[in-house]
Write a protein that holds these residues in place. Structure first.
Motif, short mmCIF file in Angstrom:
data_model
loop_
_atom_site.label_atom_id
_atom_site.label_comp_id
_atom_site.label_asym_id
_atom_site.label_seq_id
_atom_site.Cartn_x
_atom_site.Cartn_y
_atom_site.Cartn_z
N GLU A 72 -11.16 -5.68 -3.48
CA GLU A 72 -12.30 -4.76 -3.50
C GLU A 72 -12.93 -4.61 -2.11
O GLU A 72 -13.41 -3.54 -1.75
N TYR A 112 -5.64 -6.09 -6.15
CA TYR A 112 -6.47 -5.15 -5.41
C TYR A 112 -7.67 -5.89 -4.83
O TYR A 112 -8.42 -6.53 -5.55
N GLN A 172 1.66 1.73 -3.55
CA GLN A 172 0.53 2.35 -4.24
C GLN A 172 0.54 3.87 -4.02
O GLN A 172 0.34 4.64 -4.96
N ARG A 181 -10.37 -2.67 -0.04
CA ARG A 181 -9.88 -1.52 -0.83
C ARG A 181 -8.39 -1.28 -0.61
O ARG A 181 -7.92 -0.15 -0.50
N LYS A 182 -7.66 -2.39 -0.54
CA LYS A 182 -6.21 -2.32 -0.37
C LYS A 182 -5.55 -3.37 -1.26
O LYS A 182 -6.18 -4.34 -1.67
N LEU A 183 -4.26 -3.16 -1.49
CA LEU A 183 -3.49 -4.17 -2.21
C LEU A 183 -3.16 -5.31 -1.27
O LEU A 183 -2.87 -5.08 -0.09
N ASN A 219 0.82 -1.21 0.00
CA ASN A 219 0.00 0.00 0.00
C ASN A 219 0.85 1.26 0.00
O ASN A 219 0.46 2.28 -0.57
#
Length: 84
Positions: free
Chosen positions: A40, A38, A7, A43-45, A4
């Motif tokens: 869903e 990712y 990202q 909402r993070k890698l 993250n």
């Protein structure tokens, strides 16, 4: 956490004109696409399962040509050199 942060770095670089053409950005994007997905729901890698990461994926942030090979029961990353 590291994924993250990657990202965040990617998003920061994308907002600075010219940096999206840098080697660091290219390597970061490659690393992220090969090593993460990712999620869903959160909402993070998240890190991919090691089985789903191909052997030709990025092995070193400093050397894109380094590879991972398996010979017998031993796995090696870096370079393979054969002398005869």
């Amino acid at each position: 956490m590291l994924l993250n942060l990657c990202q965040e770095a990617k998003e920061t670089i994308e907002n600075i004109p010219g940096l999206e053409k840098s080697d660091a950005y290219r390597i970061l994007t490659r690393f992220r696409s090969e090593q993460a997905y990712y999620d869903e729901k959160t909402r993070k890698l998240k890190a991919k399962e090691s089985k789903s990461i191909p052997n030709d994926s990025l092995q070193s942030a400093y050397d894109e040509d380094a590879t991972c090979r398996k010979k017998g029961n031993k796995a090696e990353s870096g370079y393979v050199l054969n002398l005869s």
